[in-house]
Design a protein around this motif. Sequence first.
Motif, short mmCIF file in Angstrom:
data_model
loop_
_atom_site.label_atom_id
_atom_site.label_comp_id
_atom_site.label_asym_id
_atom_site.label_seq_id
_atom_site.Cartn_x
_atom_site.Cartn_y
_atom_site.Cartn_z
N GLN A 162 0.87 -1.17 0.00
CA GLN A 162 0.00 0.00 0.00
C GLN A 162 0.91 1.23 0.00
O GLN A 162 1.99 1.20 0.61
CB GLN A 162 -0.90 0.02 1.25
N CYS A 163 0.50 2.29 -0.67
CA CYS A 163 1.32 3.50 -0.66
C CYS A 163 0.44 4.74 -0.78
O CYS A 163 -0.65 4.69 -1.36
CB CYS A 163 2.37 3.47 -1.76
N GLU A 164 0.94 5.81 -0.16
CA GLU A 164 0.23 7.08 -0.22
C GLU A 164 1.22 8.20 0.08
O GLU A 164 2.27 7.97 0.68
CB GLU A 164 -0.94 7.14 0.77
N HIS A 204 3.73 0.58 2.78
CA HIS A 204 3.60 -0.33 3.92
C HIS A 204 3.00 -1.65 3.47
O HIS A 204 2.23 -1.71 2.51
CB HIS A 204 2.81 0.30 5.08
N ARG A 205 3.40 -2.68 4.21
CA ARG A 205 2.98 -4.03 3.87
C ARG A 205 3.03 -4.88 5.13
O ARG A 205 3.96 -4.77 5.92
CB ARG A 205 3.93 -4.62 2.82
N TYR A 206 2.03 -5.73 5.26
CA TYR A 206 2.00 -6.70 6.36
C TYR A 206 2.58 -8.02 5.88
O TYR A 206 2.47 -8.37 4.70
CB TYR A 206 0.56 -6.93 6.83
N LEU A 210 9.78 -1.31 11.41
CA LEU A 210 9.19 -2.63 11.54
C LEU A 210 8.39 -2.63 12.83
O LEU A 210 8.95 -2.40 13.90
CB LEU A 210 10.28 -3.72 11.57
N ASN A 211 7.10 -2.83 12.70
CA ASN A 211 6.19 -2.80 13.85
C ASN A 211 6.35 -1.50 14.65
O ASN A 211 6.47 -1.51 15.86
CB ASN A 211 6.41 -4.03 14.73
N LEU A 247 5.72 -3.62 7.93
CA LEU A 247 6.92 -2.95 7.45
C LEU A 247 6.51 -1.65 6.77
O LEU A 247 5.60 -1.65 5.93
CB LEU A 247 7.66 -3.85 6.44
N GLU A 248 7.15 -0.53 7.17
CA GLU A 248 6.85 0.78 6.60
C GLU A 248 8.13 1.39 6.06
O GLU A 248 9.17 1.36 6.72
CB GLU A 248 6.26 1.71 7.66
#
Length: 157
Positions: free
Chosen positions: A11-13, A30-32, A85-86, A119-120
């Motif tokens: 996902q991105c913004e 970001h991604r889980y 991360l988290n 993860l961001e």
Amino acid sequence: MHTIRLREPWQCEWTRAANPTDTTRIARYHRYFHRPSGLLDQQPVTLTLVSTRLVTSAAQLRHGSELDNDSVFLPRQIILCALLLNSQPLQLEEQTSHSNTSSQLSVRIDSALEPYNLLEIDCEFPASEPAMLDGSISPEAPPALADWAEVRIEIDD
């Protein structure tokens, strides 16, 4: 070594409202992902980012290098602002390959992994990115992560 590539779905913004006077814009990707199964206690797990465009600070921009001339087109660099991360910041080690122009950024994450992880990646893009042309920054989504970087988890066997 076992490698897990973190491909889609990212996902991105953009992280702030568009301003035509800005020369850069920050995007958050970001991604889980789940903790890899079968990990042993203290087994080394490394998060790695590989990109020809990613740098960790404005001081590393390659202006004035032998490749920065009119005869060679180089895409503008993307500056890594934060890696979390988290919700915990990660400190990367950078390695540049002399055989090509790719940078490899890596960090051990085995002690920070949870059963379900977020993860961001926050990056600063120049206003000349295709998604930001025509004199103003486009409200459209940032460039896809896969267009400029590969993210992977490497597990030592």
